[in-house]
Design a protein around this motif. Structure first.
Motif, PDB file in Angstrom:
ATOM      1  N   THR A  47       3.115   1.250  -9.711  1.00  0.00           N
ATOM      2  CA  THR A  47       3.482   2.608 -10.093  1.00  0.00           C
ATOM      3  C   THR A  47       4.794   2.686 -10.868  1.00  0.00           C
ATOM      4  O   THR A  47       5.079   3.707 -11.483  1.00  0.00           O
ATOM      5  CB  THR A  47       3.590   3.505  -8.851  1.00  0.00           C
ATOM      6  N   ASP A  48       5.592   1.621 -10.830  1.00  0.00           N
ATOM      7  CA  ASP A  48       6.845   1.584 -11.590  1.00  0.00           C
ATOM      8  C   ASP A  48       6.563   0.904 -12.929  1.00  0.00           C
ATOM      9  O   ASP A  48       6.333  -0.310 -12.986  1.00  0.00           O
ATOM     10  CB  ASP A  48       7.928   0.820 -10.830  1.00  0.00           C
ATOM     11  N   GLY A  66       7.477  11.631 -17.570  1.00  0.00           N
ATOM     12  CA  GLY A  66       7.930  10.705 -16.537  1.00  0.00           C
ATOM     13  C   GLY A  66       6.814  10.015 -15.786  1.00  0.00           C
ATOM     14  O   GLY A  66       7.082   9.211 -14.888  1.00  0.00           O
ATOM     15  N   ASP A  68       4.486  11.530 -13.898  1.00  0.00           N
ATOM     16  CA  ASP A  68       4.101  12.224 -12.668  1.00  0.00           C
ATOM     17  C   ASP A  68       2.616  12.567 -12.619  1.00  0.00           C
ATOM     18  O   ASP A  68       1.998  12.542 -11.547  1.00  0.00           O
ATOM     19  CB  ASP A  68       4.904  13.525 -12.512  1.00  0.00           C
ATOM     20  N   GLY A  71       0.859   9.692 -11.043  1.00  0.00           N
ATOM     21  CA  GLY A  71       1.456   9.050  -9.879  1.00  0.00           C
ATOM     22  C   GLY A  71       2.321   7.860 -10.227  1.00  0.00           C
ATOM     23  O   GLY A  71       2.531   6.964  -9.399  1.00  0.00           O
ATOM     24  N   ARG A  73       6.002   6.214 -12.228  1.00  0.00           N
ATOM     25  CA  ARG A  73       7.386   6.460 -12.619  1.00  0.00           C
ATOM     26  C   ARG A  73       7.637   5.626 -13.875  1.00  0.00           C
ATOM     27  O   ARG A  73       7.666   4.396 -13.817  1.00  0.00           O
ATOM     28  CB  ARG A  73       8.358   6.064 -11.507  1.00  0.00           C
TER      29      ARG A  73
END
Length: 226
Positions: A47-48, A66, A68, A71, A73
């Motif tokens: 997710t990063d 960003g 979002d 889900g 980042r």
């Protein structure tokens, strides 16, 4: 593990489509290529994300924000409009990436199971190889018992998929600027420090309008999912 999507290139072979739209925002199955890749990485627990920006990078950032909505980042690594090539782009983004990190070409279409990648492979890099497509019959590297070898050995040669896990040590002698990734990989392969695996499922690099149309047709056949 953090993942990086390479999205800074000009996409010359996809012109005129890329004259007004950056390659990662071209659509297949009704969604941008890069959105599909983000969804696949998030589904695999990554997710990063880091995305490098070069040609028409503002459009990419405005579309994804960003992260979002998926889900994720997202951190952006900004490059000159001409971009830094693959090696230079990854090197610039290293401060934002885990060690090791996953890097994926932004023009890859695949159903590869990212969750099954080794999270901490030994050596400098771990590459995903695929059977040679018609437009690249000679392949790039050979594979023997999980070790990547240069072409020209007795084993069959396969194509590098644009999916790889890299140790920061792969870039230890690099300096900021524009440079390719391939020479670093070849040096690591010559040292016996690059592992790999072969994936025989669906994979295509979306480098031409014809391949983009083919991916669109494949997604429609699959009901919209890779």
């Amino acid at each position: 593990m953090k993942a990086m999507i390479l999205a800074a290139g000009r996409g010359e072979r996809l012109r005129p489509l890329t004259d007004t739209t950056p390659k990662p925002l071209l659509e297949a199955g009704g969604r941008p290529l890069i959105v599909r890749m983000i969804e696949q990485l998030v589904a695999a627990g990554m997710t990063d994300l880091v995305i490098n920006l070069g040609y028409r990078g503002r459009q990419i950032q405005e579309t994804l924000g960003g992260g979002d909505a998926w889900g994720a980042r997202i951190v952006y690594s900004r490059e000159p409009e001409a971009a830094l090539d693959t090696g230079g782009g990854i090197f610039k983004a290293l401060p934002h990436l885990s060690d090791p990190c996953l890097v994926v070409n932004g023009d890859v279409a695949t159903d590869f199971p990212f969750a099954e990648l080794p999270r901490n492979p030994r050596g400098l890099a771990h590459l995903v190889l695929v059977p040679n497509p018609p437009h690249h019959p000679g392949g790039d590297f050979a594979l023997r018992e999980g070790r990547v070898l240069p072409s020209g050995v007795s084993e069959p040669t396969y194509t590098f998929s644009g999916i790889g896990i890299y140790s920061h040590a792969l870039f230890c002698h690099c300096r900021p600027g524009r440079f390719a990734l391939a020479p670093l990989l070849r040096r690591g392969i010559a040292e016996g420090s690059v592992s790999g695996q072969l994936y025989r499922g669906f994979w295509s690099d979306i480098g031409t309008p014809e391949r983009l149309k083919a991916w669109d047709r494949e997604l429609k056949r699959r009901g919209g999912e890779p």
